[in-house]
Design an enzyme around this catalytic site. Structure first.
Site, PDB file in Angstrom:
ATOM      1  N   GLU A  73      66.482  53.424 100.419  1.00  0.00           N
ATOM      2  CA  GLU A  73      65.608  54.099  99.377  1.00  0.00           C
ATOM      3  C   GLU A  73      66.483  54.635  98.364  1.00  0.00           C
ATOM      4  O   GLU A  73      67.727  55.031  98.600  1.00  0.00           O
ATOM      5  CB  GLU A  73      64.985  55.286 100.292  1.00  0.00           C
ATOM      6  N   ASP A 122      62.381  51.982  93.696  1.00  0.00           N
ATOM      7  CA  ASP A 122      61.608  51.949  94.876  1.00  0.00           C
ATOM      8  C   ASP A 122      60.669  50.931  95.176  1.00  0.00           C
ATOM      9  O   ASP A 122      59.420  51.002  94.855  1.00  0.00           O
ATOM     10  CB  ASP A 122      61.006  53.502  94.704  1.00  0.00           C
ATOM     11  N   ASP A 144      56.845  46.568  99.354  1.00  0.00           N
ATOM     12  CA  ASP A 144      55.536  47.277  98.547  1.00  0.00           C
ATOM     13  C   ASP A 144      55.885  48.305  97.352  1.00  0.00           C
ATOM     14  O   ASP A 144      56.947  48.896  97.559  1.00  0.00           O
ATOM     15  CB  ASP A 144      54.573  47.707  99.409  1.00  0.00           C
ATOM     16  N   GLU A 166      55.135  50.357 103.620  1.00  0.00           N
ATOM     17  CA  GLU A 166      55.588  51.542 103.540  1.00  0.00           C
ATOM     18  C   GLU A 166      55.105  52.581 102.876  1.00  0.00           C
ATOM     19  O   GLU A 166      55.007  54.060 103.391  1.00  0.00           O
ATOM     20  CB  GLU A 166      57.097  51.328 103.220  1.00  0.00           C
ATOM     21  N   GLU A 167      54.535  52.447 101.603  1.00  0.00           N
ATOM     22  CA  GLU A 167      53.967  53.316 100.773  1.00  0.00           C
ATOM     23  C   GLU A 167      52.547  53.624 101.139  1.00  0.00           C
ATOM     24  O   GLU A 167      52.190  54.688 100.741  1.00  0.00           O
ATOM     25  CB  GLU A 167      53.844  52.603  99.326  1.00  0.00           C
TER      26      GLU A 167
END
Length: 383
Positions: A169, A112, A82, A144-145
């Site tokens: 990351e 990212d 995501d 994740e975000e």
């Protein structure tokens, strides 16, 4: 088999062109299934055994576990599928079109962190015709975000299993062995409205919130007095007062007010104990101001992460990259993979300074060195 899989730049182009924003605001939130399906197609074509794991309660979201080889150990290369929301008007190019300029690839998610997947797949190609002694697992997660629901689902399911894990990351390929936790909390004060000419006609939520703010600022000072870790650039836990909303008109007693704040604890600090400490500080204010005070978590939070600085994987990554392992303030999925029993680090191409920014980019000179380092890691831990 690998002929059916696009080259690295084509994979990156397709991933950037596939929207997969995750957000706590429903109007922004999107499915990640199209990204998962692309990755599954490419990896299965390379001979990986693939499992698409739906996220419980979120049928439009899924993780992907792709495994090459078998055995009790092995290596996980992990990334999230995501991206954050974006302001298209602030970009100098289309966020969903991979743009090459100034020796950089521009696009939403280039660093990212969709860019990690083509690089990991490129590294894996070298080994698809070889008999691995331990598995290579490429892991792609959801949300994740926003909520970490993908990583939480993996932890609850107890998979994947491996001995080592690298989360790609953007760290400019510096190994990260420790990061702070992340808590997002709210405090809602409910009083009663009335005409402002007579304060006795209501209970002013803003008056109470003034004292709430004072207590949180005092709490921050105490935390920063009592907890320090010099390995972090910001060596103390932080508490950021992020946003506040309340009232509706100057001539009305404010009936309700809400504050949202961010708290980043150091490793060893318990999120539950921190929440309990806040509750104890704020509870007496309810009676004092004749209001209701409700403290809630905006999401379950990210635990702090701390690996042994002298672990096998940390030392290997230091040797391969030439960088000493570092600590960072931002949160990742590392604690969830560590809870599965893996020696875990965070290390990937691109700079965190580009993440969540207009004109996000991945520099060309990050790509080949990352492929080479991942190839060496696969050779070490999968044979």
């Amino acid at each position: 088999m690998s002929e059916t899989v696009p080259d690295l730049v084509t994979m990156l182009t397709e991933l950037i062109a596939t929207p997969s924003v995750s957000c706590t605001a429903a109007h922004w939130d999107q499915s990640n299934l199209n990204v998962i399906n692309k990755l599954e197609s490419w990896l299965s074509s390379l001979g990986f055994k693939t499992e698409i794991m739906p996220i419980p309660g979120h049928p439009e979201k899924a993780n992907l576990i792709a495994t090459l080889g078998s055995g009790p150990g092995g290596l996980v290369l992990s990334g999230h599928t995501d991206t954050v929301p974006f302001n298209a008007e602030l970009w100098n190019s289309d966020p969903f079109q991979l743009t090459e300029k100034d020796n950089r690839f521009y696009g939403l998610g280039t660093c990212d962190m969709k860019g990690f997947f083509p690089i990991a797949i490129e590294a894996a190609r070298k080994f698809t015709d070889q008999a691995l002694q331990q598995p290579l697992i490429i892991l792609a997660t959801a949300d994740e975000e926003s909520s970490m629901n993908g990583a939480r689902a993996l932890a609850e399911a107890g998979k994947p299993k491996a001995r080592y894990a690298i989360i790609g990351e953007p760290t400019s390929m510096r190994p990260i062995y420790m990061h702070k936790g992340m808590m997002m909390e709210s405090v809602r004060v409910t009083g009663s409205a009335g005409h402002s000419s007579d304060p006795g006609l209501g209970s002013n939520a803003l008056d109470a919130m003034h004292s709430v703010l004072g207590e949180l600022i005092s709490f921050r000072k105490e935390l920063q007095r009592d907890y320090q870790n010099s390995d972090f650039k910001v060596s103390v836990p932080t508490l950021n007062l992020g946003c506040i909303h309340g009232g509706d008109n100057p001539n009305r007693i404010c009936g309700a007010c809400e504050l949202e704040y961010d708290l980043r604890p150091l490793p060893g600090m318990s999120a539950d104990l921190l929440r309990e400490a806040v509750f104890k500080r704020l509870s007496p204010l309810a009676e004092q101001f004749n209001v209701e005070i409700k403290a809630e978590s905006l999401f379950p939070g990210i635990p702090a992460f701390h690996n042994d600085k002298h672990s096998e994987l940390v030392q290997t990554a230091e040797k391969l990259t030439g960088y000493q392992a570092e600590a960072v303030a931002f949160g990742t999925e590392a604690p969830f993979l560590q809870d599965l029993g893996m020696d875990t680090i965070v290390m990937g191409p691109g700079s965190i300074d580009q993440a969540h920014q207009p004109d996000e980019y991945l520099a060309f000179d990050q790509i080949k060195p990352t492929v080479a380092i991942l190839e060496q890691l696969i050779a070490k831990y999968c044979f």
